[in-house]
Motif scaffolding. Structure first.
Motif, mmCIF file in Angstrom:
data_model
loop_
_atom_site.group_PDB
_atom_site.id
_atom_site.type_symbol
_atom_site.label_atom_id
_atom_site.label_comp_id
_atom_site.label_asym_id
_atom_site.label_seq_id
_atom_site.Cartn_x
_atom_site.Cartn_y
_atom_site.Cartn_z
ATOM 1 N N ILE A 134 -1.595 11.776 -50.266
ATOM 2 C CA ILE A 134 -0.262 11.466 -51.061
ATOM 3 C C ILE A 134 -0.521 12.091 -52.447
ATOM 4 C CG2 ILE A 134 1.423 9.989 -51.928
ATOM 5 C CD1 ILE A 134 0.493 8.248 -49.326
ATOM 6 N N SER A 135 0.280 13.219 -52.725
ATOM 7 C CA SER A 135 -0.022 13.811 -54.128
ATOM 8 C C SER A 135 0.052 13.034 -55.382
ATOM 9 C CB SER A 135 1.245 14.960 -54.476
ATOM 10 O OG SER A 135 2.267 14.448 -54.249
ATOM 11 N N VAL A 136 0.746 11.825 -55.299
ATOM 12 C CA VAL A 136 0.728 10.907 -56.558
ATOM 13 C C VAL A 136 -0.525 9.993 -56.718
ATOM 14 C CG1 VAL A 136 3.329 10.786 -56.666
ATOM 15 C CG2 VAL A 136 1.864 9.094 -55.517
ATOM 16 N N ARG A 137 -1.295 10.029 -55.591
ATOM 17 C CA ARG A 137 -2.651 9.491 -55.794
ATOM 18 C C ARG A 137 -3.485 10.177 -56.489
ATOM 19 N NH1 ARG A 137 -4.556 6.747 -51.004
ATOM 20 N NH2 ARG A 137 -5.677 5.442 -52.651
ATOM 21 N N GLU A 138 -3.643 10.414 -57.776
ATOM 22 C CA GLU A 138 -4.384 11.176 -58.637
ATOM 23 C C GLU A 138 -5.711 10.825 -58.480
ATOM 24 O OE1 GLU A 138 -3.431 14.049 -60.174
ATOM 25 O OE2 GLU A 138 -1.304 13.874 -59.439
ATOM 26 N N GLU A 139 -6.076 9.619 -58.611
ATOM 27 C CA GLU A 139 -7.504 9.150 -58.554
ATOM 28 C C GLU A 139 -8.244 9.429 -57.357
ATOM 29 O OE1 GLU A 139 -9.939 5.218 -59.600
ATOM 30 O OE2 GLU A 139 -7.973 5.102 -59.341
ATOM 31 N N LEU A 140 -7.698 9.550 -56.354
ATOM 32 C CA LEU A 140 -8.315 9.674 -54.977
ATOM 33 C C LEU A 140 -8.337 11.512 -54.929
ATOM 34 C CD1 LEU A 140 -9.224 9.079 -52.134
ATOM 35 C CD2 LEU A 140 -6.702 9.009 -51.401
ATOM 36 N N VAL A 141 -7.196 12.139 -55.145
ATOM 37 C CA VAL A 141 -7.283 13.439 -55.324
ATOM 38 C C VAL A 141 -8.411 14.010 -56.315
ATOM 39 C CG1 VAL A 141 -6.111 15.777 -56.031
ATOM 40 C CG2 VAL A 141 -4.613 13.873 -54.887
ATOM 41 N N ALA A 142 -8.699 13.332 -57.349
ATOM 42 C CA ALA A 142 -10.079 13.672 -58.037
ATOM 43 C C ALA A 142 -11.083 13.470 -57.614
ATOM 44 C CB ALA A 142 -9.577 12.911 -59.706
ATOM 45 N N TRP A 143 -11.265 12.217 -56.670
ATOM 46 C CA TRP A 143 -12.599 12.008 -56.116
ATOM 47 C C TRP A 143 -12.924 13.027 -55.036
ATOM 48 C CZ3 TRP A 143 -14.180 11.017 -50.927
ATOM 49 C CH2 TRP A 143 -15.365 10.605 -50.756
ATOM 50 N N TYR A 144 -11.689 13.445 -54.285
ATOM 51 C CA TYR A 144 -12.020 14.735 -53.393
ATOM 52 C C TYR A 144 -12.318 15.954 -53.962
ATOM 53 C CZ TYR A 144 -10.415 11.986 -49.436
ATOM 54 O OH TYR A 144 -10.322 10.741 -48.599
ATOM 55 N N GLU A 145 -11.536 16.326 -55.187
ATOM 56 C CA GLU A 145 -12.237 17.578 -56.023
ATOM 57 C C GLU A 145 -13.371 17.343 -56.203
ATOM 58 O OE1 GLU A 145 -8.035 19.083 -58.295
ATOM 59 O OE2 GLU A 145 -8.888 17.265 -58.848
ATOM 60 N N ARG A 146 -14.146 16.314 -56.561
ATOM 61 C CA ARG A 146 -15.425 16.610 -57.080
ATOM 62 C C ARG A 146 -16.323 16.500 -56.148
ATOM 63 N NH1 ARG A 146 -13.307 11.765 -59.940
ATOM 64 N NH2 ARG A 146 -14.254 10.168 -58.566
ATOM 65 N N ARG A 147 -15.744 16.493 -54.773
ATOM 66 C CA ARG A 147 -16.529 16.652 -53.441
ATOM 67 C C ARG A 147 -16.027 18.182 -52.934
ATOM 68 N NH1 ARG A 147 -16.275 12.430 -55.295
ATOM 69 N NH2 ARG A 147 -18.449 11.261 -55.360
ATOM 70 N N GLY A 148 -15.672 18.933 -53.900
ATOM 71 C CA GLY A 148 -15.388 20.440 -53.538
ATOM 72 C C GLY A 148 -13.925 20.717 -53.011
ATOM 73 N N TYR A 149 -13.074 19.815 -52.692
ATOM 74 C CA TYR A 149 -11.945 20.112 -52.149
ATOM 75 C C TYR A 149 -11.032 20.462 -53.291
ATOM 76 C CZ TYR A 149 -13.244 18.059 -48.151
ATOM 77 O OH TYR A 149 -13.778 17.841 -46.716
ATOM 78 N N ARG A 150 -10.046 21.348 -52.952
ATOM 79 C CA ARG A 150 -9.397 22.107 -53.882
ATOM 80 C C ARG A 150 -7.691 21.796 -53.734
ATOM 81 N NH1 ARG A 150 -6.932 26.426 -52.236
ATOM 82 N NH2 ARG A 150 -7.960 27.627 -50.835
ATOM 83 N N ARG A 151 -6.981 21.445 -54.668
ATOM 84 C CA ARG A 151 -5.572 21.382 -54.482
ATOM 85 C C ARG A 151 -4.867 22.731 -54.281
ATOM 86 N NH1 ARG A 151 -3.507 16.682 -58.518
ATOM 87 N NH2 ARG A 151 -1.962 16.456 -56.797
ATOM 88 N N THR A 152 -3.937 22.730 -52.956
ATOM 89 C CA THR A 152 -3.258 23.937 -52.525
ATOM 90 C C THR A 152 -1.872 24.125 -53.269
ATOM 91 O OG1 THR A 152 -2.473 23.268 -50.756
ATOM 92 C CG2 THR A 152 -4.675 24.052 -50.508
ATOM 93 N N GLY A 153 -1.464 22.964 -53.763
ATOM 94 C CA GLY A 153 -0.204 22.990 -54.006
ATOM 95 C C GLY A 153 0.999 23.089 -52.831
ATOM 96 N N GLU A 154 0.513 23.229 -51.701
ATOM 97 C CA GLU A 154 1.158 23.429 -50.420
ATOM 98 C C GLU A 154 1.740 21.650 -49.912
ATOM 99 O OE1 GLU A 154 0.491 24.204 -45.770
ATOM 100 O OE2 GLU A 154 -0.244 25.583 -47.178
ATOM 101 N N MET A 155 2.718 21.324 -49.917
ATOM 102 C CA MET A 155 3.266 20.091 -49.884
ATOM 103 C C MET A 155 3.971 19.932 -48.412
ATOM 104 S SD MET A 155 2.439 18.534 -52.650
ATOM 105 C CE MET A 155 2.015 18.850 -54.358
ATOM 106 N N THR A 156 3.818 18.863 -47.982
ATOM 107 C CA THR A 156 4.675 18.249 -46.793
ATOM 108 C C THR A 156 5.568 17.056 -47.190
ATOM 109 O OG1 THR A 156 3.007 19.146 -45.484
ATOM 110 C CG2 THR A 156 4.455 17.729 -44.204
ATOM 111 N N PRO A 157 6.546 16.861 -46.882
ATOM 112 C CA PRO A 157 7.462 15.776 -47.050
ATOM 113 C C PRO A 157 6.754 14.534 -46.517
ATOM 114 C CG PRO A 157 8.866 17.380 -46.200
ATOM 115 C CD PRO A 157 7.513 17.699 -45.818
ATOM 116 N N PHE A 158 7.090 13.445 -47.226
ATOM 117 C CA PHE A 158 6.678 12.316 -46.458
ATOM 118 C C PHE A 158 7.720 11.639 -45.341
ATOM 119 C CE2 PHE A 158 6.433 7.568 -46.196
ATOM 120 C CZ PHE A 158 4.953 7.243 -46.086
ATOM 121 N N PRO A 159 7.373 11.062 -44.429
ATOM 122 C CA PRO A 159 8.426 10.947 -43.317
ATOM 123 C C PRO A 159 9.139 9.433 -43.740
ATOM 124 C CG PRO A 159 6.282 10.272 -42.865
ATOM 125 C CD PRO A 159 5.862 10.962 -43.918
ATOM 126 N N TYR A 160 9.767 9.621 -44.774
ATOM 127 C CA TYR A 160 10.869 8.632 -45.140
ATOM 128 C C TYR A 160 11.761 8.209 -43.832
ATOM 129 C CZ TYR A 160 9.773 9.065 -50.055
ATOM 130 O OH TYR A 160 9.118 9.294 -51.375
#
Length: 183
Positions: A134-160
């Motif tokens: 979930i893109s707004v989970r900045e702290e979690l995204v940052a944790w994955y980035e420290r493990r070598g993952y990169r953001r792609t900017g490719e988004m998928t809608p949340f299933p509201y």
């Protein structure tokens, strides 16, 4: 968040989940993401989503679908974490990652993701690991980035509207694809 050495995390074992594990794994996943128990750890989604994170049917599907497995993590014989691994051509998908909230931040997550990457490379010969966060989970995204993952900017809608995935508490939720080369 991870500052512990592997020795501080206890004896770790990995295995594929079986259907008899469903009753243990659903509450584990729920405790890591939703409700008050999730607030003990740092991966909680309780402020952005209410309701369930998964159910027995969803966990069972991960276990029984061909090309998919749910890796169970045991510490000193007790189930403490899990993650979904799914073969998708030249890539593997990493999902349903849950570490018991009281064990988060001690280095266990770092060990698990490294083991998951090793397994998909060796088992399926994949070149990349994919995941959605979930893109707004900045702290979690940052944790994955420290493990070598990169953001792609490719988004998928949340299933509201589909409460199987939770009840959103905000209207800007979407999933972002993160990718890591494994070669």
């Amino acid at each position: 968040m991870d500052t512990a050495t592997p020795q501080e995390t206890g004896r770790i074992g990995y295995r594929d989940a079986v259907e008899d594990d469903v009753a243990l794994l659903v509450p584990l996943v729920e405790s890591a993401y939703r409700g008050d128990s999730s607030r003990t750890g740092w991966t909680t989604e309780a402020d952005i989503l209410e309701g369930q994170r998964t159910d027995a049917e969803g966990v069972r599907a991960v276990i029984t679908t061909p090309g998919s497995r749910l890796m169970v993590v045991e510490r000193d014989g007790e189930v403490v974490a899990c993650c979904q691994l799914e073969h998708r051509g030249d890539a593997a998908y990493f999902g349903m990652f849950a570490v018991r909230p009281d064990l988060q931040g001690a280095g266990l997550g770092r060990l698990i993701i490294a083991e998951a990457e090793r397994r998909v490379r060796e088992t399926w010969g994949v070149r990349e690991m994919h995941m959605t966060v979930i893109s707004v989970r900045e702290e979690l995204v940052a944790w994955y980035e420290r493990r070598g993952y990169r953001r792609t900017g490719e988004m998928t809608p949340f299933p509201y509207g589909d409460e199987r995935f939770g009840i959103p508490q905000r209207d800007d939720l979407q999933f972002e694809l993160l990718v890591k080369p494994l070669v």
